[in-house]
Structure formats: structure tokens, C-alpha cells
Design an enzyme around this catalytic site. Structure first.
Site, PDB file in Angstrom:
ATOM      1  N   TYR A   1       7.625  34.307  12.124  1.00  0.00           N
ATOM      2  CA  TYR A   1       6.300  33.732  12.345  1.00  0.00           C
ATOM      3  C   TYR A   1       6.374  32.722  13.491  1.00  0.00           C
ATOM      4  O   TYR A   1       7.450  32.196  13.814  1.00  0.00           O
ATOM      5  CB  TYR A   1       5.768  33.065  11.068  1.00  0.00           C
ATOM      6  CG  TYR A   1       6.585  31.878  10.591  1.00  0.00           C
ATOM      7  CD1 TYR A   1       6.190  30.568  10.887  1.00  0.00           C
ATOM      8  CD2 TYR A   1       7.740  32.067   9.841  1.00  0.00           C
ATOM      9  CE1 TYR A   1       6.931  29.489  10.449  1.00  0.00           C
ATOM     10  CE2 TYR A   1       8.486  30.988   9.398  1.00  0.00           C
ATOM     11  CZ  TYR A   1       8.073  29.699   9.702  1.00  0.00           C
ATOM     12  OH  TYR A   1       8.808  28.627   9.280  1.00  0.00           O
TER      13      TYR A   1
ATOM     14  N   ASP B   1      16.558  37.039   7.057  1.00  0.00           N
ATOM     15  CA  ASP B   1      15.627  36.048   7.604  1.00  0.00           C
ATOM     16  C   ASP B   1      16.131  35.544   8.946  1.00  0.00           C
ATOM     17  O   ASP B   1      17.334  35.546   9.225  1.00  0.00           O
ATOM     18  CB  ASP B   1      15.470  34.882   6.629  1.00  0.00           C
ATOM     19  CG  ASP B   1      14.701  35.286   5.372  1.00  0.00           C
ATOM     20  OD1 ASP B   1      14.131  36.388   5.362  1.00  0.00           O
ATOM     21  OD2 ASP B   1      14.691  34.495   4.410  1.00  0.00           O
TER      22      ASP B   1
ATOM     23  N   ASP C   1      16.360  32.578  10.167  1.00  0.00           N
ATOM     24  CA  ASP C   1      16.987  31.259  10.273  1.00  0.00           C
ATOM     25  C   ASP C   1      18.349  31.170   9.595  1.00  0.00           C
ATOM     26  O   ASP C   1      18.962  30.098   9.572  1.00  0.00           O
ATOM     27  CB  ASP C   1      16.061  30.173   9.713  1.00  0.00           C
ATOM     28  CG  ASP C   1      15.631  30.445   8.268  1.00  0.00           C
ATOM     29  OD1 ASP C   1      15.931  31.544   7.749  1.00  0.00           O
ATOM     30  OD2 ASP C   1      14.983  29.573   7.670  1.00  0.00           O
TER      31      ASP C   1
ATOM     32  N   GLU D   1      13.049  38.381  -5.250  1.00  0.00           N
ATOM     33  CA  GLU D   1      14.119  39.376  -5.146  1.00  0.00           C
ATOM     34  C   GLU D   1      14.133  40.294  -6.366  1.00  0.00           C
ATOM     35  O   GLU D   1      14.295  41.508  -6.255  1.00  0.00           O
ATOM     36  CB  GLU D   1      15.469  38.678  -4.987  1.00  0.00           C
ATOM     37  CG  GLU D   1      15.621  37.875  -3.703  1.00  0.00           C
ATOM     38  CD  GLU D   1      15.041  36.465  -3.786  1.00  0.00           C
ATOM     39  OE1 GLU D   1      15.187  35.704  -2.814  1.00  0.00           O
ATOM     40  OE2 GLU D   1      14.436  36.125  -4.832  1.00  0.00           O
TER      41      GLU D   1
ATOM     42  N   HIS E   1      22.734  30.136   4.203  1.00  0.00           N
ATOM     43  CA  HIS E   1      21.292  29.894   4.177  1.00  0.00           C
ATOM     44  C   HIS E   1      21.002  28.614   4.965  1.00  0.00           C
ATOM     45  O   HIS E   1      20.662  27.572   4.404  1.00  0.00           O
ATOM     46  CB  HIS E   1      20.821  29.773   2.725  1.00  0.00           C
ATOM     47  CG  HIS E   1      19.360  29.980   2.547  1.00  0.00           C
ATOM     48  ND1 HIS E   1      18.427  29.002   2.795  1.00  0.00           N
ATOM     49  CD2 HIS E   1      18.652  31.070   2.145  1.00  0.00           C
ATOM     50  CE1 HIS E   1      17.217  29.469   2.543  1.00  0.00           C
ATOM     51  NE2 HIS E   1      17.323  30.720   2.150  1.00  0.00           N
ATOM     52  N   THR E   2      21.138  28.705   6.269  1.00  0.00           N
ATOM     53  CA  THR E   2      20.933  27.545   7.131  1.00  0.00           C
ATOM     54  C   THR E   2      19.456  27.392   7.490  1.00  0.00           C
ATOM     55  O   THR E   2      18.687  28.347   7.412  1.00  0.00           O
ATOM     56  CB  THR E   2      21.756  27.676   8.417  1.00  0.00           C
ATOM     57  OG1 THR E   2      21.547  28.982   8.970  1.00  0.00           O
ATOM     58  CG2 THR E   2      23.242  27.517   8.129  1.00  0.00           C
TER      59      THR E   2
END
EC number: 2.4.1.135
Length: 323
Positions: free
Chosen positions: A72, A182, A184, A269, A296-297
Site C-alpha cells: 500500500y 509481506d 516489510d 492465517e 518480522h521486521t
């Protein structure tokens, strides 16, 4: 008589010594023969050309990894996508499904994809207003990327929607695996080879998530027997979005499997996986889930106070320069 016995003993002694010497000579000769034979074998080995090294499978023989990334518009969008695209470019036989949260393709994302060198499919679908985060709401209140991931599943199931790149979905019988990445997170190149030969649903740990150093499956004797997690451990599948991959044939065989935008917090999930697999049949990867290969940064939101001040003065940064 004594002289005769002495002569007999001497003769016997001399014969014994001669026999011993003969045996020693024969032994030494045999050792020399063995040594010469070994030298001949080594010389022959040296003259023999070395065996050809084992060749990795041709890229065309590898199952394709379909990486689904919702994205996005925000200040760090391009930076996140550049970093991810350069990781993906290291992985053979990969197809990137990049899905914008927008009514149509944006120039920024279109240009990035065209310059990436990756095989890609560009999709776009706007998140309905009722599902969007409201001003001031924390990110965990509403699941994000649901419509975008489902649009990618629709494309894989031959329902169209591509706006650029490869527009034809994989033909029936295609070997492949689908991964939801994702924009990020941080990914090791090894992770993609771990998931490539997934038969059903494969799983692994994810670092820096859920308030823990890592979350992930607990494995015993090669089977998943539970999950290391702190938040709602009784969820059907207490895994992070980055912690699993699904074989393409399985997804295509289950046309109703998709993400549920109304799922309770932390159950997004599970809303997909519950249609696909029983927890006992999950396939542990990454050395039986003992290695972390994805993190998961989150990129810190840039502070733009100086930019805002300059804009009020009519001296803001040139908007024509893409960031």
C-alpha cells in the site's frame, strides 16, 4: 656320541635359521609387490580424469515459487519493495505476485516491477472502506492485506485480474508453492529453497514476532506436536503469515480456501489453513523448525516535521523526485 648330538643340533639350528631367513625374504618380497601394486594403482588414478561434479537441477525442473505480496502507498513503500525485490532476484524459478491496495496500478509500483528483472504479475484491488484502519487505530485492530491476498488466489485459480506482467495463470498440473511475503519482513534466501518442495503445507519459525524472540512449531520425531507462542496458543494454527507455504496443487484443489476478513484478531492465517490441512500433517522445515530464516521486521515511520515546515514556506522537496 656327544659330538654326534652336537652336530645334529647344529645342523637343526642352521636349517631353522635358513628357513627363517627364507620366510623373511618372502615376506619382504610380498610387501614390495604390494607396495608396487599400490603405486601402480595411484598412478592409474592420477591419469584418470576426475568425475564430473554433481549438477544441480535445471531451473526449468524446479517447482515455481509464487510469492504473494500485498502493498500500500506510504513513504517507505518504494524502499521496502526495492529491498524485497533484490532478495527475490537471488531465487531461481520465482514468480512475484505484487498486489496493490489501490483502484488500479500506480506509476511507482509499475516502474519498480518493470525494472526489477523478475517474472511478475501486477494486481490491484482496493480494500473496502469498512475494512480500513481508522485514524488513530493500532495496526492489529483489523487484518490488513486480506483483499490483496485473495485477489492473488483468484488469479492463481484462473479468475483473471492482472493489470501488467504475466497475465496467464499457471496451467493445470504446474508444480509450485505459494508463499505470502509481506513487503516489510526480512527474508533469507535459504528460506525459499526450504519451501520449494512443499507437498501440502510447510512451516518454520519466524523471528521477532508476537513479543517473543521467535514463534514457531514444536517438532518431535519429525512431526509438529505444538507451537511455541505466547498469544492465544489455542488458535487452530498459531502461526505468523510469514511462517508457512502452501503447495499450488493443494490450493487449486480447494477452491473455497481463502482469507476471511471477518476473522478474529490473530486468526487470519487459520481462516485459510483450516480449509487446507490438519495441524498434525504440517511439514516442518528449517532443520525441524530449529532455524530462523525470516524475521518480522518493521521499518520505522519517518519523521517529516522539517518537510512539513518547508512545505508551509513553499520550499518543500521536489514532488517530481520519486522516493
Amino acid at each position: 656320541m656327544k659330538l654326534k648330538l652336537k652336530n645334529v643340533f647344529l645342523a637343526y639350528f642352521l636349517v631353522s635359521i635358513a628357513g627363517l631367513l627364507y620366510a623373511l625374504v618372502q615376506l619382504a618380497a610380498e610387501q614390495l609387490r604390494q607396495k608396487d601394486l599400490r603405486i601402480s594403482q595411484l598412478q592409474a588414478d592420477l591419469r584418470r580424469p576426475p568425475p564430473a561434479p554433481a549438477q544441480p537441477p535445471e531451473p526449468e525442473a524446479l517447482p515455481t515459487i509464487y510469492v504473494v505480496t500485498p502493498t500500500y502507498a506510504r513513504l517507505v513503500q518504494k524502499a521496502e519493495l526495492v529491498r524485497l525485490s533484490q532478495t527475490l532476484s537471488l531465487v531461481p524459478r520465482l514468480h512475484w505476485l505484487l498486489v496493490e491496495d489501490a483502484e488500479g496500478p500506480t506509476p511507482l509500483v509499475s516502474g519498480l516491477l518493470a525494472a526489477s528483472g523478475l517474472l511478475f504479475t501486477h494486481l490491484a484491488v482496493l480494500t473496502p472502506k469498512a475494512q480500513r484502519l481508522r485514524e488513530g487505530e493500532p495496526g492489529w485492530v483489523r487484518p490488513r492485506g486480506v483483499e490483496q491476498r485473495n485477489r492473488a488466489l483468484d488469479w492463481l485459480r484462473s479468475r483473471g485480474g492482472a493489470v501488467a506482467g504475466e497475465k496467464d495463470p499457471p496451467p493445470p498440473g504446474t508444480l509450485g508453492v505459494v508463499y505470502f511475503a509481506d513487503d516489510d519482513n526480512t527474508y533469507s534466501r535459504e528460506l525459499f529453497e526450504e519451501m520449494r518442495w512443499t507437498r501440502g503445507v510447510s512451516v518454520w519459525p519466524v523471528g521477532l514476532v508476537g513479543g517473543l524472540r521467535f514463534e514457531g512449531p514444536r517438532v518431535q520425531d519429525g512431526r509438529v506436536v505444538g507451537f511455541h507462542t505466547a498469544w492465544e496458543p489455542n488458535r487452530p494454527f498459531p502461526v505468523d503469515m510469514a511462517g508457512f507455504a502452501v503447495s499450488l496443487p493443494l490450493l487449486l484443489a480447494k477452491p473455497n480456501a481463502r482469507f476471511d476478513a471477518t476473522a478474529p484478531r490473530g486468526h487470519l492465517e487459520s481462516s485459510l489453513l483450516s480449509h487446507l490441512v490438519d495441524p498434525k500433517d504440517l511439514e516442518p522445515r528449517a532443520a525441524n523448525c530449529t532455524r530462523v530464516l525470516v524475521w518480522h521486521t518493521r521499518t520505522e515511520k519517518p519523521k517529516m516535521k522539517q518537510e512539513e515546515q518547508l512545505q508551509r514556506q513553499g520550499r518543500g522537496s521536489d514532488p517530481a523526485v520519486e522516493v
